[in-house]
Scaffold this motif. Structure first.
Motif, PDB file in Angstrom:
ATOM      1  N   SER A  39     135.932  35.671 -42.428  1.00 51.54           N
ATOM      2  CA  SER A  39     135.432  34.758 -43.461  1.00 51.54           C
ATOM      3  C   SER A  39     135.125  33.368 -42.906  1.00 51.54           C
ATOM      4  CB  SER A  39     136.405  34.670 -44.634  1.00 51.54           C
ATOM      5  OG  SER A  39     137.631  34.127 -44.205  1.00 51.54           O
ATOM      6  N   ALA A  40     135.585  33.067 -41.701  1.00 51.92           N
ATOM      7  CA  ALA A  40     135.260  31.787 -41.063  1.00 51.92           C
ATOM      8  C   ALA A  40     133.769  31.699 -40.720  1.00 51.92           C
ATOM      9  CB  ALA A  40     136.092  31.612 -39.799  1.00 51.92           C
ATOM     10  N   PHE A  41     133.065  32.831 -40.725  1.00 55.97           N
ATOM     11  CA  PHE A  41     131.658  32.852 -40.330  1.00 55.97           C
ATOM     12  C   PHE A  41     130.698  33.029 -41.493  1.00 55.97           C
ATOM     13  CE2 PHE A  41     134.288  34.120 -36.818  1.00 55.97           C
ATOM     14  CZ  PHE A  41     133.890  33.207 -35.865  1.00 55.97           C
ATOM     15  N   GLY A  42     131.213  33.164 -42.696  1.00 57.79           N
ATOM     16  CA  GLY A  42     130.352  33.294 -43.863  1.00 57.79           C
ATOM     17  C   GLY A  42     131.072  33.965 -45.015  1.00 57.79           C
ATOM     18  N   VAL A  43     130.322  34.178 -46.074  1.00 54.87           N
ATOM     19  CA  VAL A  43     130.875  34.788 -47.276  1.00 54.87           C
ATOM     20  C   VAL A  43     130.889  36.311 -47.095  1.00 54.87           C
ATOM     21  CG1 VAL A  43     130.579  35.082 -49.769  1.00 54.87           C
ATOM     22  CG2 VAL A  43     129.975  32.908 -48.683  1.00 54.87           C
ATOM     23  N   VAL A  63     132.785  45.311 -42.034  1.00 57.27           N
ATOM     24  CA  VAL A  63     132.728  43.962 -42.614  1.00 57.27           C
ATOM     25  C   VAL A  63     131.296  43.708 -43.039  1.00 57.27           C
ATOM     26  CG1 VAL A  63     133.152  41.514 -42.212  1.00 57.27           C
ATOM     27  CG2 VAL A  63     134.533  43.214 -41.019  1.00 57.27           C
ATOM     28  N   GLU A  64     131.087  43.461 -44.332  1.00 54.51           N
ATOM     29  CA  GLU A  64     129.743  43.202 -44.834  1.00 54.51           C
ATOM     30  C   GLU A  64     129.651  41.760 -45.304  1.00 54.51           C
ATOM     31  OE1 GLU A  64     126.464  45.152 -47.877  1.00 54.51           O
ATOM     32  OE2 GLU A  64     128.551  45.802 -47.981  1.00 54.51           O
ATOM     33  N   PHE A  65     128.690  41.048 -44.733  1.00 51.86           N
ATOM     34  CA  PHE A  65     128.439  39.659 -45.106  1.00 51.86           C
ATOM     35  C   PHE A  65     127.319  39.603 -46.140  1.00 51.86           C
ATOM     36  CE2 PHE A  65     130.499  39.185 -41.017  1.00 51.86           C
ATOM     37  CZ  PHE A  65     131.275  38.046 -41.177  1.00 51.86           C
ATOM     38  N   VAL A  66     127.177  38.448 -46.779  1.00 58.00           N
ATOM     39  CA  VAL A  66     126.112  38.259 -47.753  1.00 58.00           C
ATOM     40  C   VAL A  66     124.747  38.232 -47.057  1.00 58.00           C
ATOM     41  CG1 VAL A  66     125.166  36.646 -49.464  1.00 58.00           C
ATOM     42  CG2 VAL A  66     127.613  37.112 -49.409  1.00 58.00           C
ATOM     43  N   SER A  67     124.687  37.658 -45.850  1.00 56.66           N
ATOM     44  CA  SER A  67     123.405  37.562 -45.145  1.00 56.66           C
ATOM     45  C   SER A  67     123.508  38.092 -43.709  1.00 56.66           C
ATOM     46  CB  SER A  67     122.925  36.116 -45.108  1.00 56.66           C
ATOM     47  OG  SER A  67     123.693  35.371 -44.187  1.00 56.66           O
ATOM     48  N   LYS A  68     122.351  38.451 -43.166  1.00 62.31           N
ATOM     49  CA  LYS A  68     122.284  38.916 -41.772  1.00 62.31           C
ATOM     50  C   LYS A  68     122.638  37.786 -40.811  1.00 62.31           C
ATOM     51  CE  LYS A  68     118.767  42.459 -42.404  1.00 62.31           C
ATOM     52  NZ  LYS A  68     117.415  42.919 -42.028  1.00 62.31           N
ATOM     53  N   ALA A  69     122.286  36.553 -41.170  1.00 60.63           N
ATOM     54  CA  ALA A  69     122.559  35.401 -40.301  1.00 60.63           C
ATOM     55  C   ALA A  69     124.063  35.206 -40.121  1.00 60.63           C
ATOM     56  CB  ALA A  69     121.921  34.144 -40.875  1.00 60.63           C
ATOM     57  N   GLU A  70     124.822  35.371 -41.197  1.00 57.80           N
ATOM     58  CA  GLU A  70     126.277  35.228 -41.113  1.00 57.80           C
ATOM     59  C   GLU A  70     126.879  36.332 -40.241  1.00 57.80           C
ATOM     60  OE1 GLU A  70     127.152  33.197 -45.471  1.00 57.80           O
ATOM     61  OE2 GLU A  70     127.130  35.377 -45.294  1.00 57.80           O
ATOM     62  N   ALA A  77     130.094  35.132 -32.065  1.00 54.04           N
ATOM     63  CA  ALA A  77     131.316  34.356 -31.837  1.00 54.04           C
ATOM     64  C   ALA A  77     132.524  35.235 -31.487  1.00 54.04           C
ATOM     65  CB  ALA A  77     131.625  33.521 -33.067  1.00 54.04           C
ATOM     66  N   LEU A  78     132.570  36.443 -32.028  1.00 52.76           N
ATOM     67  CA  LEU A  78     133.765  37.276 -31.859  1.00 52.76           C
ATOM     68  C   LEU A  78     133.612  38.381 -30.818  1.00 52.76           C
ATOM     69  CD1 LEU A  78     134.795  37.591 -35.617  1.00 52.76           C
ATOM     70  CD2 LEU A  78     135.768  36.079 -33.887  1.00 52.76           C
ATOM     71  N   GLN A  79     132.520  38.365 -30.046  1.00 54.99           N
ATOM     72  CA  GLN A  79     132.264  39.407 -29.051  1.00 54.99           C
ATOM     73  C   GLN A  79     133.433  39.615 -28.092  1.00 54.99           C
ATOM     74  OE1 GLN A  79     130.614  41.658 -29.634  1.00 54.99           O
ATOM     75  NE2 GLN A  79     128.608  41.746 -28.811  1.00 54.99           N
ATOM     76  N   SER A  80     134.074  38.559 -27.662  1.00 56.42           N
ATOM     77  CA  SER A  80     135.155  38.711 -26.679  1.00 56.42           C
ATOM     78  C   SER A  80     136.517  38.318 -27.258  1.00 56.42           C
ATOM     79  CB  SER A  80     134.840  37.888 -25.434  1.00 56.42           C
ATOM     80  OG  SER A  80     134.661  36.541 -25.785  1.00 56.42           O
ATOM     81  N   TYR A  84     145.983  40.721 -31.293  1.00 52.94           N
ATOM     82  CA  TYR A  84     147.214  41.419 -30.907  1.00 52.94           C
ATOM     83  C   TYR A  84     147.046  42.131 -29.557  1.00 52.94           C
ATOM     84  CZ  TYR A  84     149.097  40.593 -35.581  1.00 52.94           C
ATOM     85  OH  TYR A  84     149.561  40.010 -36.727  1.00 52.94           O
ATOM     86  N   GLY A  85     146.365  41.479 -28.629  1.00 52.35           N
ATOM     87  CA  GLY A  85     146.212  42.015 -27.282  1.00 52.35           C
ATOM     88  C   GLY A  85     145.119  43.059 -27.116  1.00 52.35           C
ATOM     89  N   ARG A  86     144.377  43.339 -28.169  1.00 56.86           N
ATOM     90  CA  ARG A  86     143.296  44.331 -28.069  1.00 56.86           C
ATOM     91  C   ARG A  86     141.955  43.648 -28.292  1.00 56.86           C
ATOM     92  NH1 ARG A  86     144.975  50.115 -30.360  1.00 56.86           N
ATOM     93  NH2 ARG A  86     143.031  50.510 -29.295  1.00 56.86           N
ATOM     94  N   LYS A  87     140.995  43.962 -27.435  1.00 58.61           N
ATOM     95  CA  LYS A  87     139.660  43.368 -27.567  1.00 58.61           C
ATOM     96  C   LYS A  87     138.916  44.062 -28.696  1.00 58.61           C
ATOM     97  CE  LYS A  87     135.452  42.240 -25.225  1.00 58.61           C
ATOM     98  NZ  LYS A  87     134.398  42.789 -24.432  1.00 58.61           N
ATOM     99  N   LEU A  88     138.442  43.281 -29.664  1.00 64.44           N
ATOM    100  CA  LEU A  88     137.660  43.843 -30.755  1.00 64.44           C
ATOM    101  C   LEU A  88     136.277  44.227 -30.242  1.00 64.44           C
ATOM    102  CD1 LEU A  88     138.517  41.372 -33.661  1.00 64.44           C
ATOM    103  CD2 LEU A  88     139.571  43.574 -33.130  1.00 64.44           C
ATOM    104  N   VAL A  89     135.812  45.386 -30.636  1.00 62.18           N
ATOM    105  CA  VAL A  89     134.490  45.861 -30.246  1.00 62.18           C
ATOM    106  C   VAL A  89     133.614  45.836 -31.497  1.00 62.18           C
ATOM    107  CG1 VAL A  89     133.176  47.785 -29.277  1.00 62.18           C
ATOM    108  CG2 VAL A  89     135.500  47.323 -28.469  1.00 62.18           C
ATOM    109  N   LEU A  90     132.611  44.956 -31.483  1.00 67.25           N
ATOM    110  CA  LEU A  90     131.765  44.764 -32.660  1.00 67.25           C
ATOM    111  C   LEU A  90     130.391  45.398 -32.468  1.00 67.25           C
ATOM    112  CD1 LEU A  90     132.488  40.973 -33.227  1.00 67.25           C
ATOM    113  CD2 LEU A  90     133.544  42.883 -34.380  1.00 67.25           C
TER     114      LEU A  90
END
Length: 140
Positions: A39-43, A63-70, A77-80, A84-90
């Motif tokens: 939620s730090a990146f959009g609605v 995770v679904e945002f209101v817009s594609k830009a968000e 921003a969250l690519q790397s 809890y010690g695990r790299k998120l894969v987006l």
């Protein structure tokens, strides 16, 4: 894995959408923590964390945002990011198909229907077609 996208880009990155799939989510992470992080990146429109029968989540989320830009901003921003010690894969989630489209796809993968399906439906007790050549498929 991850190289199946168009133009050599990793899968999920070539088709921007407002819905992300988040893989490798640690089992210690809660839905509220994911909500706070994204939620730090959009609605957020929706946040879905599929669960197992025992109530724990399956290690991924949508995770679904209101817009594609968000969504793009969160993706970048969250690519790397490690949680809890695990790299998120987006990645961008695939567009959802209608139930009819999924049925048609499944039927085409099964060759347009099977002989055994007839038996299950009660049309034919043996599951064999009237065609004599069909009998050859089941001979020893």
């Amino acid at each position: 894995r991850g190289e199946g996208g168009e133009g050599g880009q990793p899968e999920g990155k070539s088709r921007a959408s407002n819905k992300l799939v988040v893989r490798n989510v640690p089992f210690e992470a809660s839905k509220n923590e994911l909500k706070e992080l994204f939620s730090a990146f959009g609605v957020l429109k929706t946040l879905r964390v599929p669960k197992k029968f025992d109530g724990s989540h399956r290690g991924f989320a949508f995770v679904e945002f209101v817009s594609k830009a968000e969504a793009a901003k969160a993706m970048e921003a969250l690519q790397s990011t490690h949680l809890y010690g695990r790299k998120l894969v987006l990645g961008y989630a695939k567009k959802e198909e209608s139930v009819e489209a999924m049925r048609a796809k499944l039927q085409s993968q099964q060759g347009g229907g099977s002989k055994r399906r007839k038996a299950a439906d009660g049309d034919d007790a043996t599951g064999l077609e009237e065609d004599p050549e069909a009998l050859l498929d089941f001979s020893l």
